[in-house]
Design a protein around this motif. Structure first.
Motif, mmCIF file in Angstrom:
data_model
loop_
_atom_site.group_PDB
_atom_site.id
_atom_site.type_symbol
_atom_site.label_atom_id
_atom_site.label_comp_id
_atom_site.label_asym_id
_atom_site.label_seq_id
_atom_site.Cartn_x
_atom_site.Cartn_y
_atom_site.Cartn_z
ATOM 1 N N GLY A 364 6.286 1.956 -9.209
ATOM 2 C CA GLY A 364 4.981 2.609 -9.161
ATOM 3 C C GLY A 364 3.891 1.656 -8.714
ATOM 4 N N ASP A 365 3.949 0.408 -9.183
ATOM 5 C CA ASP A 365 2.963 -0.590 -8.752
ATOM 6 C C ASP A 365 3.100 -0.882 -7.261
ATOM 7 O OD1 ASP A 365 2.028 -0.732 -11.314
ATOM 8 O OD2 ASP A 365 3.044 -2.607 -11.815
ATOM 9 N N GLN A 366 4.335 -0.998 -6.774
ATOM 10 C CA GLN A 366 4.545 -1.233 -5.347
ATOM 11 C C GLN A 366 3.991 -0.077 -4.515
ATOM 12 O OE1 GLN A 366 8.586 -2.465 -4.281
ATOM 13 N NE2 GLN A 366 8.884 -3.231 -6.348
ATOM 14 N N LEU A 367 4.170 1.135 -5.016
ATOM 15 C CA LEU A 367 3.642 2.293 -4.299
ATOM 16 C C LEU A 367 2.120 2.252 -4.252
ATOM 17 C CD1 LEU A 367 4.087 4.999 -2.893
ATOM 18 C CD2 LEU A 367 4.118 6.082 -5.148
ATOM 19 N N LEU A 368 1.481 1.868 -5.350
ATOM 20 C CA LEU A 368 0.023 1.773 -5.363
ATOM 21 C C LEU A 368 -0.475 0.720 -4.380
ATOM 22 C CD1 LEU A 368 -0.694 2.015 -9.198
ATOM 23 C CD2 LEU A 368 -1.144 3.756 -7.467
ATOM 24 N N VAL A 369 0.228 -0.400 -4.289
ATOM 25 C CA VAL A 369 -0.152 -1.446 -3.327
ATOM 26 C C VAL A 369 -0.033 -0.919 -1.905
ATOM 27 C CG1 VAL A 369 0.475 -3.700 -2.403
ATOM 28 C CG2 VAL A 369 0.439 -3.342 -4.878
ATOM 29 N N GLU A 370 1.066 -0.206 -1.623
ATOM 30 C CA GLU A 370 1.265 0.359 -0.288
ATOM 31 C C GLU A 370 0.167 1.361 0.047
ATOM 32 O OE1 GLU A 370 2.891 1.257 3.407
ATOM 33 O OE2 GLU A 370 3.396 -0.388 2.047
ATOM 34 N N ILE A 371 -0.172 2.229 -0.898
ATOM 35 C CA ILE A 371 -1.216 3.224 -0.659
ATOM 36 C C ILE A 371 -2.562 2.541 -0.435
ATOM 37 C CG2 ILE A 371 -2.488 5.136 -1.681
ATOM 38 C CD1 ILE A 371 0.338 5.835 -0.741
ATOM 39 N N SER A 372 -2.859 1.509 -1.223
ATOM 40 C CA SER A 372 -4.145 0.816 -1.065
ATOM 41 C C SER A 372 -4.253 0.172 0.314
ATOM 42 C CB SER A 372 -4.298 -0.243 -2.165
ATOM 43 O OG SER A 372 -3.374 -1.300 -1.984
#
Length: 741
Positions: A364-372
């Motif tokens: 989930g954290d990796q996904l948030l970084v990608e989205i940001s």
């Protein structure tokens, strides 16, 4: 008592000074110099001791200084008695040894007080500021003692005593200035009493030293009042110090260190201008002051660097590197105060909780970084982008009208929706965006954020992607809270009910399976469908309880159908957040056992997204359910991830083809071809094929002709309450059955 002694002390000091002024101070007066001068010092000593009882943690330094003041006052009384009786003695005499004893006692008292200050404010800057203040003041005071050093000759012991007094004054004053430097802007005023008392001692001790070394000293002069004033000020320090509470926080200021640096520099300039007219001691202290100032400056630069780093950390989101909530609020409010026109976007990722629950928070954290990173690519340097927390982002873009803002919202959603690969898993997520315009929809950040939040939840509920705020639905936020509260009541009072949609067996025309669909029988709003409340329940963490209610209702109905000799298998949809619960298989097994139901009476429907999210966890949970004898169906097949590997790896029994493929079959040959090929795929894997969304007879016949196993849809029957379904089944039993009915 303390206040009376304080008033008496200063009254005697004032009377002593006034009397000396009137008398002229040319000759010794027993009344003026003896009773008024000596009496003021005795009363000052009594004042100092009276403060000891309520000194608390400051008791040690007050006790020591009270001792020193008493020694000085008694020595002065001895001097006055000897002088009044005409006793002659060479300098230094017995009283001078008493006066000399006062100074080490006073140094000890100030040292104890300084240690308390340093212990409560530890740090290199404290020590450097203290040293800088002491050195700077010491350099200036050393200049004032130049005349004493020049006059010191002849009597070595007398010269030593004459110099001892002002040098001790110098050291004490420097120490007090250092302590005051520590306190900086939180300077406690009682230290000024002690510094003023030492200043009085410095003046008279320098004057007395010169006169003593030149045999010109005559007691009873006007300046003798400075000794009484100095002792009174020190006693007042003990009075003021015991009345001040401990400070919790002090921030060193640069005022006193700056003054000390300038003072030391002034001494060096004076030495250069006067050509060696400044004493070596003053010159040495001035040089050390500049060295300490240099060290303090270097340390200050390091502190500034650390403060800048701390400020960056305080305004930056640790995970994504974007601005955080604090920074966004500060910057956005500043822009809005300038009456800047623009658009505020509030973005919330859809089904992000399922990613965290199924794949773990690290993914989930990796996904948030990608989205940001994707959002950053679509913003200009002047735009304000921040992560407000969790999976919520905010963006303030100036200079946009409504059309341009909606166009940017579409671009943002398209960028977010692009698949990404994390932990060797292809993930695809969407976002719901609430959009407001400034100043049309508000001129304060709090109002704009509230309205953007309303628009965002409207977009999420309607599944339209983005929504621009409309004043007609300004009660959406409060309504959500009201609906959630009502949903809690509904769960407590049994307002949730089940409707059942039959699945037609296309080979026999019989119905042996139904799908349970939850409805909310709201006492005021009527019958509410899942789209109205399931999203709210998921966001509020109520899905586990809601699913328990659904399973209870469905299994209780299964018991009734078995008792009526018409057993039906019931399929229940469970959310991904429920299916990651390791206790779920055990709970379902217990519910079946309590009712005496066989496991095959229940089927669990799972979406593709859950199956693909975390294969290891999915395999474990579903395998335990299959071991119980519960069937597993893949719901909405064809709308999720493109990989079909899970059909081979995971324990799946049925495929439910999504209605988006079945509905256009009658008019779209390509859609029909996809449906028929999917039926063949399911059969080749040994799976049962179920078609959803059958709306007409043509589609039903085509599915039957191509070997589809089961079908459900409005053409067959809408979802019905259990009594209505019983009537529908009874009516069908009276009709001739055909395989394509």
């Amino acid at each position: 008592m303390n206040r009376l002694l304080l008033a008496a002390t200063w009254l005697l000091v004032a009377l002593h000074a006034i009397a000396l002024g009137l008398h002229g101070g040319d000759e010794f007066s027993l009344l003026i110099d003896g009773f008024l001068g000596g009496g003021s010092q005795i009363v000052a000593a009594a004042l100092a001791w009276s403060n000891l009882r309520r000194a608390g943690p400051r008791r040690p330094e007050i006790a020591v200084l009270s001792t020193g003041v008493s020694v000085f006052a008694l020595s002065n009384v001895l001097y006055l008695v000897l002088y009044a009786h005409g006793v002659e003695y060479d300098f230094p005499g017995p009283p001078d040894f008493g006066f000399a004893t006062f100074y080490p006692i006073a140094v000890l008292a100030v040292g104890l007080a300084a240690r308390r200050e340093l212990n409560s404010r530890s740090g290199p800057d404290v020590w450097l500021d203290s040293a800088l203040g002491a050195l700077g003041s010491g350099a200036v005071l050393a200049v004032l003692l130049d005349s004493v050093f020049v006059s010191a000759s002849g009597n070595p012991l007398g010269a030593s005593f004459a110099l001892f007094y002002p040098i001790c004054d110098l050291f004490l004053a420097a120490l007090v200035v250092g302590v005051m430097t520590i306190q900086g802007r939180r300077l406690q005023p009682f230290w000024l009493y002690l510094l003023a008392g030492l200043a009085a001692f410095i003046v008279i001790d320098v004057m007395s030293a010169v006169s003593l070394l030149t045999n010109a000293y005559v007691p009873g002069g006007f300046t003798d009042a400075l000794w009484s004033a100095g002792i009174a000020l020190m006693a007042t320090w003990t009075y003021a110090r015991h009345r001040v509470a401990e400070e919790v926080e002090h921030r060193p200021a640069l005022l006193l260190p700056g003054l000390a640096t300038v003072a030391g520099l002034g001494v060096l300039v004076a030495a250069a201008v006067t050509k060696d007219q400044v004493s070596p001691l003053a010159l040495t202290l001035a040089v050390l002051t500049q060295v300490a100032a240099g060290v303090r400056t270097l340390y200050a630069f390091r502190q500034l660097g650390r403060l800048a780093d701390l400020r960056r950390q305080a305004t930056t989101d640790d995970l994504t590197g974007l601005a955080n909530r604090r920074a966004f609020y500060a910057d956005a409010e500043a822009r809005l105060r300038r009456r800047a026109r623009g658009a505020l976007f509030l973005l919330d990722l859809d089904r992000f909780k399922e990613v965290n629950d199924s794949l773990g928070h690290h993914v989930g954290d990796q996904l948030l970084v990608e989205i940001s990173q994707r959002l950053s690519h679509l913003t200009r340097p002047v735009d304000l982008l921040a992560r407000l927390g969790g999976d919520e982002f905010a963006m303030l873009v100036e200079g946009l009208d409504a059309t341009e803002a909606e166009s940017l919202a579409e671009k943002l959603r398209a960028e977010i929706a692009r698949p990404c690969t994390l932990e060797d898993i292809a993930l695809r997520t969407d976002a719901s965006i609430g959009l407001v315009l400034a100043p049309e929809h508000g001129d304060t950040l709090s109002l704009l954020l509230r309205r953007a939040d309303i628009a965002m939840y409207q977009a999420k509920q309607a599944r339209r992607g983005h929504q621009i705020y409309s004043g007609d639905s300004d009660d959406t936020g409060p309504m959500r809270l009201r609906v959630l509260q009502e949903l809690h009541t509904a769960l407590d009072q049994g307002q949730l009910t089940m409707h059942y949609q039959p699945k037609l067996d296309l080979s026999t025309g019989e119905v042996h399976h139904v799908e349970a669909l939850v409805r909310w029988a709201h006492p005021e709003r009527g019958l509410l469908y899942p789209d109205f409340f399931l999203g709210l329940a998921e966001d509020a963490g109520m899905m586990r309880r809601l699913n328990q209610v659904v399973l209870t209702e469905a299994l209780d109905q299964a018991v009734l159908w078995r008792q009526s000799d018409h057993p039906l298998t019931i399929a229940v949809n469970l959310s991904a957040s429920s299916l990651v619960d390791a206790e779920l298989p055990h709970e379902i097994a217990s519910m079946l056992a309590v009712r005496g139901l066989p496991p095959e009476v229940l089927e669990i429907e799972v979406t593709e997204e859950f199956l693909m999210a975390d294969r290891d966890r999915t395999r474990h949970i579903l395998a335990r359910l299959r071991d119980l004898g519960i069937r597993i169906a893949v719901d909405d097949f064809g709308t999720g991830y493109s990989s079909l590997a899970y059909l081979r790896e995971l324990p799946v029994d049925d495929l439910k083809l999504d209605r988006s493929f079945v509905f256009p079959m009658a008019e779209d040959p390509r859609a029909a071809a996809l449906v028929f090929s999917t039926i063949e795929l399911a059969h080749s894997l040994g799976l049962t094929m179920i078609a959803e969304g059958v709306e007409d007879e043509i589609s039903l016949k085509a599915l039957t002709d191509n070997g589809c196993d089961q079908a459900q849809g409005y053409f067959i029957s809408r979802p019905l309450a259990a009594p209505a379904l019983d009537a529908w089944l009874a009516a069908r039993s009276l009709e001739p059955q055909q395989s394509s009915t």
